[in-house]
Design a protein around this motif. Structure first.
Motif, mmCIF file in Angstrom:
data_model
loop_
_atom_site.group_PDB
_atom_site.id
_atom_site.type_symbol
_atom_site.label_atom_id
_atom_site.label_comp_id
_atom_site.label_asym_id
_atom_site.label_seq_id
_atom_site.Cartn_x
_atom_site.Cartn_y
_atom_site.Cartn_z
ATOM 1 N N ASP A 187 0.885 4.019 -2.810
ATOM 2 C CA ASP A 187 0.542 5.393 -2.418
ATOM 3 C C ASP A 187 1.591 6.378 -2.914
ATOM 4 O O ASP A 187 1.267 7.508 -3.278
ATOM 5 N N GLY A 188 2.838 5.965 -2.937
ATOM 6 C CA GLY A 188 3.911 6.852 -3.383
ATOM 7 C C GLY A 188 4.094 6.902 -4.892
ATOM 8 O O GLY A 188 4.699 7.843 -5.409
ATOM 9 N N TYR A 206 -6.434 -2.146 -5.819
ATOM 10 C CA TYR A 206 -6.084 -1.286 -4.688
ATOM 11 C C TYR A 206 -7.185 -1.326 -3.624
ATOM 12 O O TYR A 206 -6.892 -1.377 -2.420
ATOM 13 N N LYS A 235 0.836 -1.209 0.000
ATOM 14 C CA LYS A 235 0.000 0.000 0.000
ATOM 15 C C LYS A 235 0.866 1.253 0.000
ATOM 16 O O LYS A 235 0.624 2.189 -0.773
ATOM 17 N N VAL A 236 1.895 1.272 0.840
ATOM 18 C CA VAL A 236 2.781 2.435 0.904
ATOM 19 C C VAL A 236 3.463 2.662 -0.446
ATOM 20 O O VAL A 236 3.572 3.797 -0.925
ATOM 21 N N GLU A 253 -6.708 -2.446 0.247
ATOM 22 C CA GLU A 253 -7.135 -1.683 1.426
ATOM 23 C C GLU A 253 -8.053 -2.513 2.321
ATOM 24 O O GLU A 253 -7.927 -2.461 3.549
ATOM 25 N N ARG A 280 -5.503 5.334 -7.797
ATOM 26 C CA ARG A 280 -5.785 4.405 -6.689
ATOM 27 C C ARG A 280 -7.286 4.202 -6.522
ATOM 28 O O ARG A 280 -7.754 3.090 -6.298
ATOM 29 N N LYS A 281 -8.064 5.291 -6.616
ATOM 30 C CA LYS A 281 -9.519 5.196 -6.427
ATOM 31 C C LYS A 281 -10.188 4.385 -7.527
ATOM 32 O O LYS A 281 -11.207 3.753 -7.295
ATOM 33 N N LYS A 297 1.397 6.026 -7.325
ATOM 34 C CA LYS A 297 0.172 6.220 -8.089
ATOM 35 C C LYS A 297 -0.583 7.435 -7.572
ATOM 36 O O LYS A 297 -0.561 7.741 -6.376
ATOM 37 N N THR A 298 -1.270 8.101 -8.475
ATOM 38 C CA THR A 298 -2.060 9.257 -8.064
ATOM 39 C C THR A 298 -3.290 8.785 -7.292
ATOM 40 O O THR A 298 -3.679 7.616 -7.367
ATOM 41 N N GLU A 299 -3.906 9.716 -6.597
ATOM 42 C CA GLU A 299 -5.120 9.375 -5.851
ATOM 43 C C GLU A 299 -6.214 8.898 -6.804
ATOM 44 O O GLU A 299 -6.933 7.937 -6.508
#
Length: 195
Positions: free
Chosen positions: A139-140, A153, A135-136, A157, A147-148, A142-144
């Motif tokens: 997160d570093g 992803y 996840k970390v 989560e 990820r959404k 991929k853009t939000e």
């Protein structure tokens, strides 16, 4: 750890005592006995979950058996069950718990259950940190928005949330035992004193 009933190896040179332990534990665990250090090493494999190890045994002493278990990277917990009072020499020994004989049935069972629970906790933590590191990393990188929109992803989560809940539940179970609650207090107190 084994999938079925947990496996316990009793390493004790007094056959009567070994059989007493085996009869006490036989209802809840798959129990094997070994009466000396060499026999113990022959009996230990990846299916043994917990070893109850006497320090004074014929052949190889308990400390040597313990070192060999650790050198082989066997995934088992070891409780020293001995008449030898602990001294500072235990600091360098790789056991998970230490019981001084005589040991009541309830204490023996409690220690085995705590060691099995700690093994579960270790496995849970390993998986938790593996999933958390993924996840970390994402997160570093991929853009939000990326990820959404990712189902993978979202599953990651969800898995992380499930693992976090399981780890929290296991910690609560570990802390239910008075000795482990006291251990945590001691660790916290030592940490504060070191600051």
């Amino acid at each position: 750890m084994s999938i079925d009933r947990p496996s316990v190896l009793i390493v004790e040179d007094e056959p009567e005592l070994a059989q007493l332990y085996a009869s006490r534990l036989g209802r809840a665990y798959d129990v094997e006995t070994a009466y000396d250090g060499n026999e113990a090493l022959e009996s230990i494999d990846e299916n043994v979950d917990v070893v109850l190890l006497d320090r004074r045994i014929p052949g190889l002493p308990g400390e040597t058996v313990l070192e060999t278990i650790r050198d082989r990277n066997l995934d088992c917990r070891v409780a020293m069950v001995t008449a030898i009072e602990p001294d500072f020499d235990i600091v360098s020994m790789g056991f998970d718990d230490y019981l001084v004989k005589p040991v009541a049935r309830e204490k023996l069972t409690d220690v085995i259950e705590q060691l099995l629970l700690r093994s579960t906790y270790d496995e849970q933590l390993q998986e938790f940190f593996a999933v958390a590191s993924k996840k970390v990393l994402l997160d570093g990188r991929k853009t939000e928005a990326e990820r959404k929109s990712s189902q993978e992803y979202a599953r990651l989560e969800d898995r992380l949330a499930v693992l976090r809940a399981r780890v929290d539940e296991t910690v609560s179970e570990l802390l239910e035992g008075d000795s482990y609650r006291q251990l945590c207090r001691d660790i916290t107190r030592e940490s504060l004193l070191d600051e």
